[in-house]
Structure formats: structure tokens, C-alpha cells
Design a protein around this motif. Structure first.
Motif, PDB file in Angstrom:
ATOM      1  N   GLY A 198      14.441   6.726  26.246  1.00 46.27           N
ATOM      2  CA  GLY A 198      15.853   7.085  26.150  1.00 46.27           C
ATOM      3  C   GLY A 198      16.186   7.702  24.798  1.00 46.27           C
ATOM      4  N   PHE A 199      17.486   7.747  24.485  1.00 40.96           N
ATOM      5  CA  PHE A 199      17.928   8.377  23.232  1.00 40.96           C
ATOM      6  C   PHE A 199      17.609   7.467  22.050  1.00 40.96           C
ATOM      7  N   ARG A 200      17.248   8.107  20.926  1.00 37.25           N
ATOM      8  CA  ARG A 200      16.903   7.399  19.694  1.00 37.25           C
ATOM      9  C   ARG A 200      17.104   8.370  18.531  1.00 37.25           C
ATOM     10  N   ARG A 201      16.922   7.881  17.322  1.00 37.52           N
ATOM     11  CA  ARG A 201      16.964   8.732  16.142  1.00 37.52           C
ATOM     12  C   ARG A 201      15.577   9.328  15.927  1.00 37.52           C
ATOM     13  N   ASP A 202      15.501  10.642  15.891  1.00 38.57           N
ATOM     14  CA  ASP A 202      14.224  11.332  15.739  1.00 38.57           C
ATOM     15  C   ASP A 202      13.588  10.971  14.398  1.00 38.57           C
TER      16      ASP A 202
ATOM     17  N   PHE B 230      11.522  12.504  12.562  1.00 38.26           N
ATOM     18  CA  PHE B 230      11.280  13.641  11.669  1.00 38.26           C
ATOM     19  C   PHE B 230      12.583  14.291  11.196  1.00 38.26           C
ATOM     20  N   THR B 231      13.561  14.375  12.094  1.00 39.87           N
ATOM     21  CA  THR B 231      14.827  15.044  11.730  1.00 39.87           C
ATOM     22  C   THR B 231      15.949  14.059  11.426  1.00 39.87           C
ATOM     23  N   GLY B 232      15.818  12.830  11.919  1.00 38.52           N
ATOM     24  CA  GLY B 232      16.871  11.847  11.734  1.00 38.52           C
ATOM     25  C   GLY B 232      18.032  12.043  12.682  1.00 38.52           C
ATOM     26  N   LYS B 233      17.981  13.025  13.528  1.00 31.93           N
ATOM     27  CA  LYS B 233      19.054  13.294  14.473  1.00 31.93           C
ATOM     28  C   LYS B 233      18.800  12.542  15.797  1.00 31.93           C
ATOM     29  N   ARG B 234      19.904  12.402  16.566  1.00 31.60           N
ATOM     30  CA  ARG B 234      19.816  11.751  17.874  1.00 31.60           C
ATOM     31  C   ARG B 234      19.055  12.661  18.829  1.00 31.60           C
ATOM     32  N   ALA B 235      17.993  12.105  19.463  1.00 32.49           N
ATOM     33  CA  ALA B 235      17.176  12.909  20.364  1.00 32.49           C
ATOM     34  C   ALA B 235      16.669  12.020  21.501  1.00 32.49           C
ATOM     35  N   PHE B 236      16.308  12.683  22.589  1.00 34.14           N
ATOM     36  CA  PHE B 236      15.823  11.949  23.765  1.00 34.14           C
ATOM     37  C   PHE B 236      14.318  11.712  23.649  1.00 34.14           C
TER      38      PHE B 236
END
Length: 309
Positions: free
Chosen positions: A194-198, A200-206
Motif C-alpha cells: 500500500g501507500f508509504r513514504r518513499d 529515496f524521495t521521502g514522498k508518499r508513494a504506492f
């Protein structure tokens, strides 16, 4: 010599006087003829054509009796050999039947089948109308009857075992194809589906799969039987193995240090397909596991928990 002849009424009598030559002739007739007949009969009985018939030769009789005794002994030995062979065959059939019964009970228990349907402790039910006339009565010899009975029992056991073997084979194939369990043993999950904090980028990603923290070089196994659909290098997954399992299910195993299978390989459930690593878009050694159903990614957690198969 004087011979007196009396009639039947004893009323008259006549006397005849024989001379010397007449008496000699009568003596020769009365004594010589029987002696000649006796000599001729003896020579006829002792001739070669009739010696065997009347047992003129004692040794011939002895040889005849000896040959007859030898033939009787040979027949006796042959009969005993046949009986021994039949007894050995019955013992062999009984041993086979015992082994089949033991194997059948073991398979029935292992497969958790209905014991009433596959009961190896009872005699198989047999029947059917006789092909002979209703009034005909026939009793088979003891040995043949025993062998026929054992043969029928063994045939019945073999048929039941073949059915069980077929059921177990089909069940094993179905179990092998079921996607269930974890690709690595004795590990912990570090990132869920599911969705989490990436990272490498620190952004919300699936996140399309589940991550398992493992040491580098840990064996990665297939969670179900299938065919390798992909085995190679991917820019983000690193060394990736993708397996097609049928029923629209596909699994992926990513970031491997090395792949142990190639495209087209048929793999079994639990077979080692890769060694874990940190290739591709990865921060540390781990196993990234994904499950696709009919082309859509789904949460692998439900398949990982499916251990009651």
C-alpha cells in the motif's frame, strides 16, 4: 494180449487176441503221441515270438516291473513339485496382499480419506450370476480355489490403491499450484503493501509488494509451482524472477543477488529460485515480494497467511 468186449446188456461177450506187433503199435500210439505233443508245445512256448508273452524270460518280467515302478516314482515326484510350486505361489500372494493392505491403510490415513470407502481390512464384495446352468454344481480344487481367491483380493487392492494414488496425485498438483506461504523463512516484514513514504524521495508513494529483511545470500523459494515468466535484470527491481502459476496468478521476487532459474523453467513449490541481495532500487539486502491476479497487483499478505493448504 486178449481184449474182451461186452455189449450193453451184458448178454454177449467177444474176445480179441492182439499179436505182438499190434501191441507194439498201440503202445507207440498211446505213449508217443502225448510225448510228441508235449515236446512241440514246449518248443512253441519257448520260441522268440512268444517268450515275452508267457514270461519265458524272468529278467523281462523284472525289467517291466522296474520300469513301472520308476514311472510311478517319477509321477509322484512331479506331483510333489507341482504342490510345492502352488504352495510357494500362495505364500507369495499372501505376502503381497499383506504389503498392499499395509500400504493402503497408510495412504488412506495420510490422505485423510473415508475409511468406509477404502476399507483394507475387509474382504471385497464380489457377486454376479453364474454363466453355467442353474443345476450345475462345481467345486474347484483347494489349491486353485485359494489362488483364485487371493488373486481377486490382490486385484481389488491394486484397484483401490490406483484410485488413491490418482487422488493423491491430483491433490498434490492442486496444492503445488496454490500460492501460499512466504518466499523466505524466519524473517520479519519491513514494509507492507500500500501507500508509504518513499525511502529515496521521502514522498508518499504506492508500494506494490511486501519487503522482508534478510541477510545477503538467503535462499528465496517459490511459494507455488509454476513456470518462470521472467528472469533477468530490471532497472528498478534489480535481479528479478517472475513466475506464472495459473488461474491468473503471478508472483515476483526482486532485488536478488543472483537468480537461480531461467525463463521457461518449471519450478516446484518450495524450490530455490534466487539468492537475496540489494540490487536495483534498494537500500539494503531484502526480498521484495509481489502477487498479481488477472493482471492486477494485490496484497500478498493474504497469500502469505494461507498456510492451511
Amino acid at each position: 494180449m486178449k481184449i474182451i468186449i461186452v455189449n450193453k446188456d451184458h448178454a454177449q461177450a467177444r474176445s480179441i487176441t492182439l499179436g505182438a506187433w499190434t501191441r507194439a503199435f498201440l503202445s507207440v500210439c498211446l505213449l508217443g503221441i502225448p510225448a510228441a505233443l508235449g515236446a512241440w508245445g514246449y518248443s512253441w512256448l519257448m520260441s522268440e515270438e512268444n517268450a515275452g508273452l508267457f514270461g519265458g524270460d524272468e529278467q523281462s518280467w523284472m525289467r517291466m516291473l522296474s520300469d513301472r515302478d520308476s514311472k510311478i516314482e517319477q509321477d509322484r515326484l512331479a506331483s510333489e513339485a507341482q504342490i510345492a510350486a502352488l504352495t510357494s505361489k500362495i505364500a507369495e500372494l499372501q505376502a503381497r496382499l499383506i504389503r498392499l493392505d499395509a500400504l493402503g491403510e497408510k495412504l488412506t490415513a495420510a490422505a485423510k480419506l473415508d475409511q468406509g470407502e477404502f476399507d483394507f481390512s475387509s474382504i471385497p464384495a464380489l457377486g454376479g450370476p453364474s454363466q453355467s446352468s442353474p443345476d450345475a454344481v462345481y467345486s474347484a480344487p483347494g489349491f486353485l480355489e485359494a489362488i483364485d481367491k487371493l488373486s481377486r483380493q490382490i486385484d481389488s487392492r491394486e484397484q483401490q490403491l490406483n484410485i488413491i494414488d490418482s487422488l493423491l496425485s491430483n491433490r498434490d498438483l492442486l496444492q503445488e499450484a496454490i500460492v501460499a506461504g512466504s518466499p523466505v523463512a524466519k524473517t520479519r516484514m519491513t514494509s507492507g503493501f500500500g501507500f508509504r513514504r518513499d525511502p529515496f524521495t521521502g514522498k508518499r508513494a504506492f508500494h506494490a509488494g511486501i519487503d522482508f529483511a534478510v541477510r545477503e545470500g538467503t535462499e528465496v523459494t517459490s511459494v507455488a509451482a509454476g513456470v518462470v515468466n521472467w528472469a533477468g535484470r530490471h532497472p528498478e527491481y534489480g535481479n528479478l524472477v517472475e513466475i506464472k502459476h495459473g488461474s491468473g496468478l503471478v508472483t515476483r521476487y526482486a532485488h536478488n543477488k543472483s537468480n537461480q532459474v531461467k525463463v521457461g523453467d518449471v519450478v516446484k513449490k518450495g524450490q530455490v529460485i534466487a539468492l537475496s541481495g540489494s540490487t536495483g532500487r534498494s537500500t539494503a539486502p531484502h526480498v521484495h515480494f509481489e502477487v498479481y491476479k488477472n493482471g492486477r497487483v494485490v496484497d500478498p499478505a493474504s497469500y502469505i497467511r494461507r498456510t492451511n493448504f
